[in-house]
Design a protein around this motif. Structure first.
Motif, PDB file in Angstrom:
ATOM      1  N   LYS A  49      38.133  67.464  58.822  1.00 35.67           N
ATOM      2  CA  LYS A  49      39.200  68.457  58.768  1.00 35.67           C
ATOM      3  C   LYS A  49      39.042  69.458  59.914  1.00 35.67           C
ATOM      4  N   PRO A  50      40.125  70.144  60.274  1.00 30.56           N
ATOM      5  CA  PRO A  50      40.031  71.172  61.321  1.00 30.56           C
ATOM      6  C   PRO A  50      39.072  72.284  60.926  1.00 30.56           C
ATOM      7  N   LEU A  51      38.509  72.944  61.920  1.00 35.14           N
ATOM      8  CA  LEU A  51      37.521  73.989  61.664  1.00 35.14           C
ATOM      9  C   LEU A  51      38.086  75.149  60.869  1.00 35.14           C
ATOM     10  N   ASP A  52      39.363  75.482  61.077  1.00 37.46           N
ATOM     11  CA  ASP A  52      39.931  76.622  60.350  1.00 37.46           C
ATOM     12  C   ASP A  52      40.111  76.324  58.865  1.00 37.46           C
ATOM     13  N   VAL A  53      39.968  75.055  58.500  1.00 35.40           N
ATOM     14  CA  VAL A  53      40.023  74.673  57.083  1.00 35.40           C
ATOM     15  C   VAL A  53      38.620  74.646  56.475  1.00 35.40           C
ATOM     16  N   ILE A  54      37.663  74.076  57.204  1.00 32.09           N
ATOM     17  CA  ILE A  54      36.339  73.894  56.593  1.00 32.09           C
ATOM     18  C   ILE A  54      35.458  75.132  56.673  1.00 32.09           C
ATOM     19  N   CYS A  55      35.639  75.969  57.684  1.00 30.27           N
ATOM     20  CA  CYS A  55      34.771  77.158  57.799  1.00 30.27           C
ATOM     21  C   CYS A  55      34.869  78.073  56.584  1.00 30.27           C
ATOM     22  N   PRO A  56      36.070  78.375  56.066  1.00 27.34           N
ATOM     23  CA  PRO A  56      36.130  79.188  54.842  1.00 27.34           C
ATOM     24  C   PRO A  56      35.446  78.530  53.640  1.00 27.34           C
ATOM     25  N   LEU A  57      35.498  77.198  53.577  1.00 30.35           N
ATOM     26  CA  LEU A  57      34.821  76.499  52.476  1.00 30.35           C
ATOM     27  C   LEU A  57      33.318  76.745  52.528  1.00 30.35           C
ATOM     28  N   PHE A  58      32.740  76.645  53.720  1.00 29.59           N
ATOM     29  CA  PHE A  58      31.305  76.869  53.871  1.00 29.59           C
ATOM     30  C   PHE A  58      30.935  78.337  53.633  1.00 29.59           C
ATOM     31  N   ARG A  59      31.774  79.245  54.117  1.00 29.98           N
ATOM     32  CA  ARG A  59      31.505  80.677  53.907  1.00 29.98           C
ATOM     33  C   ARG A  59      31.422  80.991  52.419  1.00 29.98           C
ATOM     34  N   ASP A  60      32.402  80.533  51.654  1.00 33.94           N
ATOM     35  CA  ASP A  60      32.420  80.817  50.222  1.00 33.94           C
ATOM     36  C   ASP A  60      31.275  80.116  49.503  1.00 33.94           C
ATOM     37  N   PHE A  61      30.953  78.911  49.939  1.00 38.26           N
ATOM     38  CA  PHE A  61      29.827  78.148  49.381  1.00 38.26           C
ATOM     39  C   PHE A  61      28.526  78.924  49.518  1.00 38.26           C
ATOM     40  N   ILE A  62      28.275  79.483  50.702  1.00 36.34           N
ATOM     41  CA  ILE A  62      27.063  80.275  50.928  1.00 36.34           C
ATOM     42  C   ILE A  62      27.079  81.556  50.095  1.00 36.34           C
ATOM     43  N   ASN A  63      28.200  82.234  50.084  1.00 37.33           N
ATOM     44  CA  ASN A  63      28.268  83.541  49.437  1.00 37.33           C
ATOM     45  C   ASN A  63      28.112  83.485  47.923  1.00 37.33           C
ATOM     46  N   ARG A  64      28.479  82.356  47.309  1.00 34.25           N
ATOM     47  CA  ARG A  64      28.367  82.299  45.851  1.00 34.25           C
ATOM     48  C   ARG A  64      27.040  81.714  45.361  1.00 34.25           C
ATOM     49  N   ALA A  65      26.124  81.365  46.260  1.00 30.21           N
ATOM     50  CA  ALA A  65      24.806  80.865  45.852  1.00 30.21           C
ATOM     51  C   ALA A  65      24.030  81.987  45.159  1.00 30.21           C
ATOM     52  N   GLU A  66      23.497  81.685  44.003  1.00 29.10           N
ATOM     53  CA  GLU A  66      22.901  82.720  43.148  1.00 29.10           C
ATOM     54  C   GLU A  66      21.571  83.253  43.677  1.00 29.10           C
ATOM     55  N   LYS A  67      20.702  82.376  44.173  1.00 25.57           N
ATOM     56  CA  LYS A  67      19.359  82.788  44.576  1.00 25.57           C
ATOM     57  C   LYS A  67      19.182  82.924  46.085  1.00 25.57           C
ATOM     58  N   GLY A  68      20.131  82.458  46.862  1.00 25.37           N
ATOM     59  CA  GLY A  68      20.006  82.585  48.306  1.00 25.37           C
ATOM     60  C   GLY A  68      20.558  81.384  49.040  1.00 25.37           C
ATOM     61  N   ALA A  69      20.524  81.478  50.359  1.00 28.80           N
ATOM     62  CA  ALA A  69      21.091  80.420  51.185  1.00 28.80           C
ATOM     63  C   ALA A  69      20.278  80.245  52.457  1.00 28.80           C
ATOM     64  N   VAL A  70      20.426  79.057  53.063  1.00 24.05           N
ATOM     65  CA  VAL A  70      19.739  78.711  54.309  1.00 24.05           C
ATOM     66  C   VAL A  70      20.805  78.387  55.338  1.00 24.05           C
ATOM     67  N   ILE A  71      20.703  79.027  56.529  1.00 18.82           N
ATOM     68  CA  ILE A  71      21.711  78.798  57.561  1.00 18.82           C
ATOM     69  C   ILE A  71      21.057  78.568  58.919  1.00 18.82           C
ATOM     70  N   ASN A  72      21.809  77.926  59.791  1.00 21.57           N
ATOM     71  CA  ASN A  72      21.363  77.573  61.134  1.00 21.57           C
ATOM     72  C   ASN A  72      21.845  78.634  62.129  1.00 21.57           C
ATOM     73  N   LEU A  73      20.925  79.396  62.685  1.00 21.85           N
ATOM     74  CA  LEU A  73      21.304  80.434  63.649  1.00 21.85           C
ATOM     75  C   LEU A  73      21.642  79.873  65.029  1.00 21.85           C
ATOM     76  N   ASP A  74      21.354  78.614  65.264  1.00 20.99           N
ATOM     77  CA  ASP A  74      21.697  77.999  66.545  1.00 20.99           C
ATOM     78  C   ASP A  74      23.135  77.485  66.566  1.00 20.99           C
ATOM     79  N   ASP A  75      23.766  77.435  65.411  1.00 23.86           N
ATOM     80  CA  ASP A  75      25.104  76.865  65.310  1.00 23.86           C
ATOM     81  C   ASP A  75      26.162  77.951  65.485  1.00 23.86           C
ATOM     82  N   VAL A  76      27.081  77.740  66.415  1.00 16.60           N
ATOM     83  CA  VAL A  76      28.087  78.751  66.753  1.00 16.60           C
ATOM     84  C   VAL A  76      28.970  79.078  65.558  1.00 16.60           C
ATOM     85  N   GLU A  77      29.455  78.053  64.869  1.00 18.16           N
ATOM     86  CA  GLU A  77      30.387  78.294  63.773  1.00 18.16           C
ATOM     87  C   GLU A  77      29.698  78.932  62.572  1.00 18.16           C
TER      88      GLU A  77
END
Length: 455
Positions: free
Chosen positions: A192-220
């Motif tokens: 899917k286009p980035l403007d569709v999937i980026c919000p999905l990932f943002r919300d996925f990370i934000n609703r994690a109860e104990k924490g999240a792991v992210i890649n600081l090398d990745d632009v998006e």
């Protein structure tokens, strides 16, 4: 206990859930188009050995005894099994809905991202197993490692206290998951286009109860507006803000050596992208409470997942690799893994559908224009097609021709026999062959055919 019928059970995501339910004491039936076509034999064998009864995909297996009829987004309403299930008014549920139920029953670790999520899921399961825990792992790929005397599988059947799953964003089903820990490996153009999937990932990370792991090398990933308070970040490029930093990266044909926050580490699988994957897995395990050095030690025995830079064979001084890469970022990672070593690369990519090829065409051409060096020969057969009414308005030739115009060594060879003939005529000692593509399980057999070529 309940009775389930999986329509499309041969799919890698469907099969792992079916195996879990069967091992949990439920009755599981299933059908798959690939089985009717006498392909995907290894999956058929694995399911039957687990005690799952398989039927032709003609409606004959859908009886009144079934409590839940399970479908994935790849299953069409026109399939006889689906039609019979609807006529009988059997409850229909999506694969992702059942997976969400399983995830939420324990301490759920969900791994998302465009690339690397299958390997990261397998790495987390491996670390938890090797450090004395008994995780449940439901993955989108077959682990090379075996656990507790069981054969290689996409399922690790533990006590479920910690549950590790691969979370797919391609159909939007990632919205169903509310994990304790969310992992996002990277974000790039795929289904899917980035403007569709980026919000999905943002919300996925934000609703994690104990924490999240992210890649600081990745632009998006860095662009996401995150409100998650407990983040573990990682980098292989020396980003000083990262919590987990890889350094001293030294690839070899037998794997890759590196350090994590100064501690020596080793993977027996190749590719710098797998260092990123390792950091993502280590980060998730830190949030569970596994000490850093214990995770590093556990990963030394990790052998990878099937079709992820897996050696399909060696012949006459030539190595053949089988890989699941099917989008620009994954193809780039696979090419770069082999470019760490000398020798020509014959890179074969079979696109997995007409719609994905249309979506990623320009991005793929741009990436290849940068990555294809003088010692890489790019080969493309026809686009994979299994039927349906999809518009066939694009061809592999539409990617090859612009590359030729840029002076790259690229060739369109429609059929596999054409490719085998071309390779037999051109391969020499020291070359590597890389077979890439998804959805088509026969690609592994094709890689093995190449390995069997006689010079």
């Amino acid at each position: 206990m309940a009775t389930f019928f999986f329509c499309g059970i041969g799919g890698i995501g469907m099969s792992s859930i079916a195996l879990y339910l069967q091992k949990s004491g439920h009755t599981v039936y299933g059908s798959d188009r690939s089985f009717d076509q006498n392909t995907n034999q290894n999956m058929q064998d694995m399911l039957r050995k687990a005690g799952i009864t398989l039927f032709p995909q003609d409606g004959s297996g859908v009886s009144d005894s079934i409590d839940t009829f399970v479908v994935s987004t790849a299953v069409e309403d026109s399939i006889p099994d689906v039609q019979v299930a609807k006529q009988k008014k059997i409850m229909l549920r999506r694969r992702a809905e059942i997976l969400a139920d399983i995830l939420h029953a324990g301490i759920g670790i969900a791994v998302g991202g465009t690339s690397g999520k299958t390997t990261v899921t397998a790495m987390i399961g491996h670390i938890l197993h090797e450090t004395g825990r008994h995780p449940l792992m439901i993955n989108g790929g077959i682990s090379v490692n075996t656990y507790d005397g069981n054969p290689s599988s996409n399922l690790m059947f533990g006590d479920g206290r910690e549950c590790v799953i691969e979370a797919d964003e391609s159909d939007g089903s990632i919205e169903l998951y509310h994990p304790a820990i969310a992992v996002v490996t990277n974000i790039s153009l795929d289904h899917k286009p980035l403007d569709v999937i980026c919000p999905l990932f943002r919300d996925f990370i934000n609703r994690a109860e104990k924490g999240a792991v992210i890649n600081l090398d990745d632009v998006e990933t860095k662009r996401l507006a995150l409100t998650q308070k407990k983040l573990v970040s990682f980098s292989i490029t020396g980003n000083f803000e990262a919590d987990l930093k890889a350094g001293d990266i030294h690839p070899s044909m037998n794997g890759i050596d590196f350090s994590v926050n100064g501690y020596p580490a080793h993977l027996s699988i190749i590719g710098r992208h797998n260092v990123e994957n390792a950091l993502a897995a280590i980060g998730a395990c830190l949030l569970i409470g596994v000490p850093l050095q214990d995770s590093i030690q556990a990963l030394r025995s990790f052998q990878g997942t099937c079709r992820r830079m897996q050696i399909a064979g060696k012949q006459n001084g030539i190595i053949i690799y089988d890989d699941y890469a099917h989008n620009p970022a994954k193809i780039q990672a696979a090419l770069r893994a082999l470019k760490d070593f000398s020798g020509r690369i014959f890179a074969i990519f079979q696109p997995h559908g007409f719609a994905p090829t249309r979506l990623m065409k320009e991005t793929l051409i741009q990436m290849l224009s940068d990555e294809l060096t003088a010692d890489i020969i790019w080969i493309m057969p026809d686009i994979y097609y299994v039927g349906g009414t999809v518009a066939k308005d694009i061809s592999s030739k539409d990617i090859v021709d612009p590359l030729i115009a840029l002076g790259k060594q690229a060739v369109y060879l429609p059929k596999r026999d054409d490719i085998l003939t071309f390779l037999k005529q051109n391969l020499r000692v020291g070359d590597r062959v890389l077979v890439m593509g998804s959805r088509d399980n026969s690609l592994t057999q094709f890689a093995e055919q190449i390995a069997a070529l006689k010079g």
